[in-house]
Design a protein around this motif. Structure first.
Motif, PDB file in Angstrom:
ATOM      1  N   ALA A  33      46.443  45.644  47.328  1.00 30.87           N
ATOM      2  CA  ALA A  33      46.725  44.225  47.130  1.00 30.87           C
ATOM      3  C   ALA A  33      47.768  44.022  46.040  1.00 30.87           C
ATOM      4  O   ALA A  33      48.653  43.162  46.150  1.00 30.87           O
ATOM      5  CB  ALA A  33      45.437  43.481  46.770  1.00 30.87           C
ATOM      6  N   ILE A  34      47.682  44.806  44.976  1.00 30.24           N
ATOM      7  CA  ILE A  34      48.657  44.696  43.886  1.00 30.24           C
ATOM      8  C   ILE A  34      50.049  45.043  44.384  1.00 30.24           C
ATOM      9  O   ILE A  34      51.021  44.317  44.139  1.00 30.24           O
ATOM     10  CB  ILE A  34      48.247  45.602  42.710  1.00 30.24           C
ATOM     11  CG1 ILE A  34      47.034  44.995  41.983  1.00 30.24           C
ATOM     12  CG2 ILE A  34      49.408  45.796  41.735  1.00 30.24           C
ATOM     13  CD1 ILE A  34      46.447  45.877  40.902  1.00 30.24           C
ATOM     14  N   VAL A  53      47.410  45.868  30.203  1.00 27.45           N
ATOM     15  CA  VAL A  53      47.886  45.000  31.274  1.00 27.45           C
ATOM     16  C   VAL A  53      47.335  45.476  32.610  1.00 27.45           C
ATOM     17  O   VAL A  53      46.823  44.687  33.418  1.00 27.45           O
ATOM     18  CB  VAL A  53      49.425  44.973  31.319  1.00 27.45           C
ATOM     19  CG1 VAL A  53      49.905  44.128  32.500  1.00 27.45           C
ATOM     20  CG2 VAL A  53      49.995  44.443  30.020  1.00 27.45           C
ATOM     21  N   CYS A  54      47.402  46.781  32.823  1.00 26.30           N
ATOM     22  CA  CYS A  54      46.987  47.359  34.103  1.00 26.30           C
ATOM     23  C   CYS A  54      45.520  47.064  34.401  1.00 26.30           C
ATOM     24  O   CYS A  54      45.199  46.543  35.463  1.00 26.30           O
ATOM     25  CB  CYS A  54      47.232  48.861  34.091  1.00 26.30           C
ATOM     26  SG  CYS A  54      46.742  49.689  35.625  1.00 26.30           S
ATOM     27  N   ASP A  55      44.627  47.381  33.454  1.00 24.07           N
ATOM     28  CA  ASP A  55      43.213  47.185  33.786  1.00 24.07           C
ATOM     29  C   ASP A  55      42.836  45.714  33.848  1.00 24.07           C
ATOM     30  O   ASP A  55      41.962  45.312  34.609  1.00 24.07           O
ATOM     31  CB  ASP A  55      42.290  47.975  32.849  1.00 24.07           C
ATOM     32  CG  ASP A  55      42.324  47.524  31.405  1.00 24.07           C
ATOM     33  OD1 ASP A  55      42.305  46.324  31.143  1.00 24.07           O
ATOM     34  OD2 ASP A  55      42.324  48.407  30.522  1.00 24.07           O
ATOM     35  N   SER A  56      43.524  44.855  33.065  1.00 21.08           N
ATOM     36  CA  SER A  56      43.244  43.415  33.144  1.00 21.08           C
ATOM     37  C   SER A  56      43.599  42.868  34.519  1.00 21.08           C
ATOM     38  O   SER A  56      42.844  42.091  35.117  1.00 21.08           O
ATOM     39  CB  SER A  56      44.039  42.659  32.070  1.00 21.08           C
ATOM     40  OG  SER A  56      43.681  43.081  30.781  1.00 21.08           O
ATOM     41  N   VAL A  57      44.764  43.269  35.019  1.00 20.53           N
ATOM     42  CA  VAL A  57      45.223  42.803  36.324  1.00 20.53           C
ATOM     43  C   VAL A  57      44.354  43.380  37.440  1.00 20.53           C
ATOM     44  O   VAL A  57      44.008  42.680  38.407  1.00 20.53           O
ATOM     45  CB  VAL A  57      46.701  43.167  36.533  1.00 20.53           C
ATOM     46  CG1 VAL A  57      47.152  42.859  37.956  1.00 20.53           C
ATOM     47  CG2 VAL A  57      47.570  42.409  35.529  1.00 20.53           C
ATOM     48  N   MET A  58      43.963  44.646  37.314  1.00 17.64           N
ATOM     49  CA  MET A  58      43.123  45.261  38.342  1.00 17.64           C
ATOM     50  C   MET A  58      41.751  44.581  38.420  1.00 17.64           C
ATOM     51  O   MET A  58      41.236  44.334  39.512  1.00 17.64           O
ATOM     52  CB  MET A  58      42.966  46.756  38.071  1.00 17.64           C
ATOM     53  CG  MET A  58      44.233  47.563  38.328  1.00 17.64           C
ATOM     54  SD  MET A  58      43.974  49.349  38.319  1.00 17.64           S
ATOM     55  CE  MET A  58      43.093  49.565  39.884  1.00 17.64           C
ATOM     56  N   VAL A  59      41.165  44.248  37.274  1.00 23.53           N
ATOM     57  CA  VAL A  59      39.879  43.544  37.270  1.00 23.53           C
ATOM     58  C   VAL A  59      40.033  42.175  37.914  1.00 23.53           C
ATOM     59  O   VAL A  59      39.196  41.735  38.709  1.00 23.53           O
ATOM     60  CB  VAL A  59      39.336  43.413  35.835  1.00 23.53           C
ATOM     61  CG1 VAL A  59      38.134  42.462  35.798  1.00 23.53           C
ATOM     62  CG2 VAL A  59      38.919  44.776  35.291  1.00 23.53           C
ATOM     63  N   ASN A 101      39.381  38.634  26.068  1.00 25.96           N
ATOM     64  CA  ASN A 101      40.386  37.577  26.178  1.00 25.96           C
ATOM     65  C   ASN A 101      41.489  37.936  27.163  1.00 25.96           C
ATOM     66  O   ASN A 101      41.928  37.095  27.954  1.00 25.96           O
ATOM     67  CB  ASN A 101      40.981  37.284  24.802  1.00 25.96           C
ATOM     68  CG  ASN A 101      40.060  36.449  23.932  1.00 25.96           C
ATOM     69  OD1 ASN A 101      39.272  35.659  24.428  1.00 25.96           O
ATOM     70  ND2 ASN A 101      40.156  36.634  22.625  1.00 25.96           N
ATOM     71  N   ARG A 102      41.954  39.199  27.143  1.00 28.64           N
ATOM     72  CA  ARG A 102      43.046  39.546  28.066  1.00 28.64           C
ATOM     73  C   ARG A 102      42.575  39.572  29.515  1.00 28.64           C
ATOM     74  O   ARG A 102      43.324  39.172  30.421  1.00 28.64           O
ATOM     75  CB  ARG A 102      43.695  40.869  27.675  1.00 28.64           C
ATOM     76  CG  ARG A 102      42.827  42.115  27.704  1.00 28.64           C
ATOM     77  CD  ARG A 102      43.691  43.341  27.357  1.00 28.64           C
ATOM     78  NE  ARG A 102      42.953  44.552  27.060  1.00 28.64           N
ATOM     79  CZ  ARG A 102      42.409  45.356  27.961  1.00 28.64           C
ATOM     80  NH1 ARG A 102      42.495  45.046  29.254  1.00 28.64           N
ATOM     81  NH2 ARG A 102      41.779  46.455  27.601  1.00 28.64           N
ATOM     82  N   ILE A 103      41.337  40.008  29.740  1.00 26.97           N
ATOM     83  CA  ILE A 103      40.807  40.010  31.108  1.00 26.97           C
ATOM     84  C   ILE A 103      40.623  38.583  31.601  1.00 26.97           C
ATOM     85  O   ILE A 103      40.942  38.256  32.752  1.00 26.97           O
ATOM     86  CB  ILE A 103      39.491  40.797  31.166  1.00 26.97           C
ATOM     87  CG1 ILE A 103      39.772  42.302  31.015  1.00 26.97           C
ATOM     88  CG2 ILE A 103      38.754  40.528  32.474  1.00 26.97           C
ATOM     89  CD1 ILE A 103      38.542  43.163  30.954  1.00 26.97           C
ATOM     90  N   GLN A 104      40.139  37.707  30.720  1.00 23.85           N
ATOM     91  CA  GLN A 104      39.952  36.322  31.138  1.00 23.85           C
ATOM     92  C   GLN A 104      41.284  35.625  31.366  1.00 23.85           C
ATOM     93  O   GLN A 104      41.439  34.854  32.321  1.00 23.85           O
ATOM     94  CB  GLN A 104      39.135  35.540  30.107  1.00 23.85           C
ATOM     95  CG  GLN A 104      38.943  34.078  30.507  1.00 23.85           C
ATOM     96  CD  GLN A 104      37.787  33.424  29.816  1.00 23.85           C
ATOM     97  OE1 GLN A 104      37.393  33.832  28.746  1.00 23.85           O
ATOM     98  NE2 GLN A 104      37.249  32.383  30.430  1.00 23.85           N
ATOM     99  N   MET A 105      42.274  35.900  30.515  1.00 22.29           N
ATOM    100  CA  MET A 105      43.588  35.289  30.705  1.00 22.29           C
ATOM    101  C   MET A 105      44.184  35.717  32.044  1.00 22.29           C
ATOM    102  O   MET A 105      44.754  34.894  32.773  1.00 22.29           O
ATOM    103  CB  MET A 105      44.529  35.684  29.565  1.00 22.29           C
ATOM    104  CG  MET A 105      44.263  34.972  28.253  1.00 22.29           C
ATOM    105  SD  MET A 105      45.542  35.297  27.005  1.00 22.29           S
ATOM    106  CE  MET A 105      46.910  34.312  27.646  1.00 22.29           C
ATOM    107  N   ALA A 106      44.064  37.005  32.380  1.00 26.34           N
ATOM    108  CA  ALA A 106      44.600  37.490  33.658  1.00 26.34           C
ATOM    109  C   ALA A 106      43.896  36.822  34.825  1.00 26.34           C
ATOM    110  O   ALA A 106      44.535  36.383  35.792  1.00 26.34           O
ATOM    111  CB  ALA A 106      44.449  39.009  33.742  1.00 26.34           C
TER     112      ALA A 106
END
Length: 245
Positions: A33-34, A53-59, A101-106
């Protein structure tokens, strides 16, 4: 993150073949999907991107595989050029607040219902705090609406009722609250006690724990040693209006 990872691996060390297959299929779906929806090299080091960035976007993708907006590439670009997001991604993985915070922002910006990356989506519990209603914040049965705030520390909001916290806080004020289960003596918090959700000042010394109203017409409430006072959050301040999404 050490404790989280330890618990995660303990919980998954004996996964069945079926569970392993499901995890593998989810991972493959996220990767596909990415690369199907973002730029050709979304995590290229030349773009200054890192593992945060990578793991935030993947989650975020894993939670929203059936909800990919058409402008996802544009959102991804804007997310990665946001100073606040990049600050969180540069922190250690042991910094739980930054990871959260970064996971929630993503998640909020790539797939949420907000157009301003500087805003955060939180729950507003639209029942009066300080009244004897018996609702427990965080209970999935408790009624809430989603609102936005520019206060990144806030995790939820509540409306207060009554005059027990005057002159600083008034009936109908909306409070922004950070979820936490401990407070320092003297801080304002949201509590669950004796069937009520309360907004009070926390006081603790060697002899006792009390919750105190700012209005001098109300007596302090001393907590007996055989009773449980649940701390639900730290009050960050109040706002005059909300924006529902």
């Amino acid at each position: 993150m050490d404790d989280f990872l330890t618990l995660y691996f303990q919980a998954h060390k004996n996964m069945s073949d079926t569970e392993l297959k499901q995890k593998a299929e989810l991972f493959n779906s996220v990767v596909n999907a990415i690369y199907d929806n973002l730029v050709k090299t979304p995590f290229h080091i030349k773009n200054g991107l890192n593992s945060g960035v990578c793991d935030s976007v993947m989650v975020a993708f894993a939670n929203n595989l059936n909800n990919i907006p058409k402008d996802i590439s544009k959102r991804f670009y804007e997310l990665n050029h946001n100073d606040e997001f990049y600050k969180y991604c540069g922190k250690s993985v042991n910094d739980n607040k930054s990871v959260k915070n970064r996971i929630q922002m993503a998640n909020d910006y790539l797939f949420g219902e907000i157009e301003d990356i500087n805003l955060k989506i939180i729950r507003f519990y639209d029942f009066p705090v300080s009244a004897g209603h018996g609702n427990f914040i965080g209970d999935e049965t408790a009624a809430y609406v989603k609102i936005t705030t520019d206060n990144r520390k806030a995790d939820f909001a509540v409306k207060i009722t009554g005059n027990s916290m005057e002159p600083d806080y008034h009936d109908g004020d909306i409070l922004l609250v950070k979820s936490q289960n401990t407070l320092n003596s003297g801080q304002l918090g949201i509590f669950f006690y004796d069937g009520d959700t309360l907004f009070k000042k926390y006081k603790k010394n060697k002899k006792k724990i009390s919750i105190i109203s700012l209005n001098k017409d109300y007596d302090p409430v001393d907590i007996p040693s055989n009773r449980k006072l649940v701390i639900q959050g730290l009050v960050l301040g109040k706002i005059t209006s909300i924006t529902e999404i």
